[in-house]
Design an enzyme around this catalytic site. Structure first.
Site, short mmCIF file in Angstrom:
data_model
loop_
_atom_site.label_atom_id
_atom_site.label_comp_id
_atom_site.label_asym_id
_atom_site.label_seq_id
_atom_site.Cartn_x
_atom_site.Cartn_y
_atom_site.Cartn_z
CE LYS A 65 -2.05 -1.21 3.51
NZ LYS A 65 -1.40 -2.30 3.93
CB THR A 66 3.52 2.30 2.14
OG1 THR A 66 3.42 2.24 3.44
CG2 THR A 66 4.14 3.79 2.11
CD GLU A 92 -0.41 3.25 3.05
OE1 GLU A 92 -0.09 2.10 4.29
OE2 GLU A 92 0.73 4.24 3.59
#
Length: 444
Positions: A106-107, A149
């Site tokens: 995600k990051t 995110e």
């Protein structure tokens, strides 16, 4: 509350940049809290009921106990207490938005999307769970799409939605135990992913990850990205090298152009492809987005190049569950160097749930030095120890694994044995990153 956290600090920055008067508190001063203060955000050290005075809204994580004195004082004073996910939902609903969900990536994917949109002149806002070097921050304020995110470790995420949901994968992290924000079962967590997708305008899902189609049936519109022939956005003709991978992007069989990701590993090709797909969906010029992405070096603690020691490349990576660890090892192998890993297991519960998989994921490294478990506020679990990992690896025939809890010994060993043909990766979600800095700052 907890303004020094990577997520809460990003909220503080976004709201401060939009003209709100923002303050916060946390247990101790860190580089991040000091940076917030330099940016004009008041940070109070420690927690206390007195913090509820002279404020209109208190934002807190679901991890904060509901009977915390600070929350109780705020409610008694008539202060509105808002969960952080409620605030994120408001930001996602305010305009065009992209929410990145999934167990892994995600990051990095959120960072890549924001960088690609920025490079193409779309001026995004961003909320990221890591520091993006291009922005010098974990947040960016712009007039374009809001890219966020969305962390499944907070169960309230399932009640949100956005314009475009980017769904990277679904596994079993943040499940079990007595953590306030963890899910009881993986099925419950995956149902949360499905609810988020169904509440979104469309989903862009990874076609290479099994099971995402079934979790995305509620979305009004589905698009896929990956290497699979079924993908709408495909990465083909991959050309990996020690520094990254060059590839071609197709959209429904039509060539959009050549792209490059300056981070090794097939998983980063997929992350970059997702970013280019989003850029295409929002009308960005492909070449401008691809050029920005090619120059992207990764967010903090995600395959972060820290420096060198005796010619060895020092990398720090946040990988802490088996899939992430395996992907980081594969990325290290792509460099063509001898792969040396310093691994710090994270949380007793996670180690209990997955130590055999962690051991298996590390088998591809040439040398593995295993530190003690980073507790992350958990109580020890009887019989759960870092040596479960090292001993399994040894039983499987790995000749370069050692349990080495004394950090001074780790430093001495690496300083005296590192050479130009090595890549040394400090790996884990705890404080193992400090070793990477020490190796480059005080190495012989």
């Amino acid at each position: 509350m907890g303004i020094g956290g990577i997520g809460m600090s990003a909220f503080a920055r976004l709201l401060h940049s939009r003209g709100h008067r923002v303050s916060g508190c946390d247990e101790a001063a860190t580089d991040l809290t000091r940076t917030l203060e330099r940016e004009g955000i008041t940070v109070i050290l420690g927690h206390g009921a007195g913090h509820a005075a002279d404020i209109d809204v208190l934002v807190a994580s679901e991890a904060v106990p509901k009977d915390h004195p600070e929350l109780a004082a705020a409610r008694e004073a008539g202060v509105r207490v808002r969960p952080r996910m409620e605030l994120l939902g408001e930001l996602l609903r305010a305009g065009p938005s992209v929410g990145v969900i999934g167990t892994h990536g995600k990051t990095t994917t959120t960072s890549m999307i924001a960088v690609a949109l920025d490079g193409a002149g779309l001026d995004p806002s961003a909320f990221v769970g890591g520091i993006v070097p291009e922005f010098g921050s974990n947040a960016r304020v712009g007039s374009g799409p809001f890219v966020a995110e969305v962390d499944e470790s907070d169960r309230a995420f399932a009640e949100l939605g956005c314009e475009t949901a980017v769904f990277t994968n679904a596994e079993d992290d943040h499940v079990g135990g007595n953590q306030a924000t963890y899910w009881e079962t993986v099925e419950e967590q995956h149902a949360g992913f499905a609810r988020f997708v169904a509440a979104s305008g469309r989903v862009l899902l990874c076609a290479d990850w099994p099971g995402l189609d079934a979790l995305s049936t509620g979305a009004p519109s589905q698009l896929r990205y990956g290497q699979s022939e079924s993908a709408d956005y495909r990465a083909v003709d991959l050309q990996p090298d020690p520094e990254g991978t060059t590839f071609t992007v197709l959209y429904r069989g039509e060539r959009l152009g050549e792209a490059r990701v300056g981070l090794p590993g097939t998983h980063n090709v997929l992350n970059a492809l997702a970013a280019l797909a989003v850029a295409h969906l929002y009308g960005a010029d492909f070449q401008q987005a691809a050029s920005a992405l090619a120059a992207f070096g990764g967010p903090g603690r995600r395959w972060q190049r820290v420096g060198e020691l005796n010619g060895a490349l020092i990398i720090d990576d946040y990988a802490h569950n088996a899939t992430k660890v395996g992907a980081a090892v594969q990325a290290a192998q792509q460099t063509g160097r001898r792969v040396r890993v310093v691994f710090q297991p994270h949380r007793y519960l996670r180690t209990q749930q997955s130590w055999p998989r962690l051991a298996d994921a590390l088998m591809g490294a040439d040398e593995v030095l295993v530190l003690d478990i980073a507790a992350a506020s958990e109580e020890p679990i009887e019989g759960i120890h870092a040596t479960l990992i090292s001993e399994r690896m040894a039983q499987l025939g790995h000749r370069g694994v050692r349990y080495l809890p004394e950090r001074g010994e780790v430093l001495r060993h690496l300083r005296h044995t590192a050479g130009p043909g090595d890549v040394i990766v400090t790996m884990g979600a705890g404080d193992v990153w400090k070793l990477a800095r020490e190796l480059t700052e005080t190495g012989e």
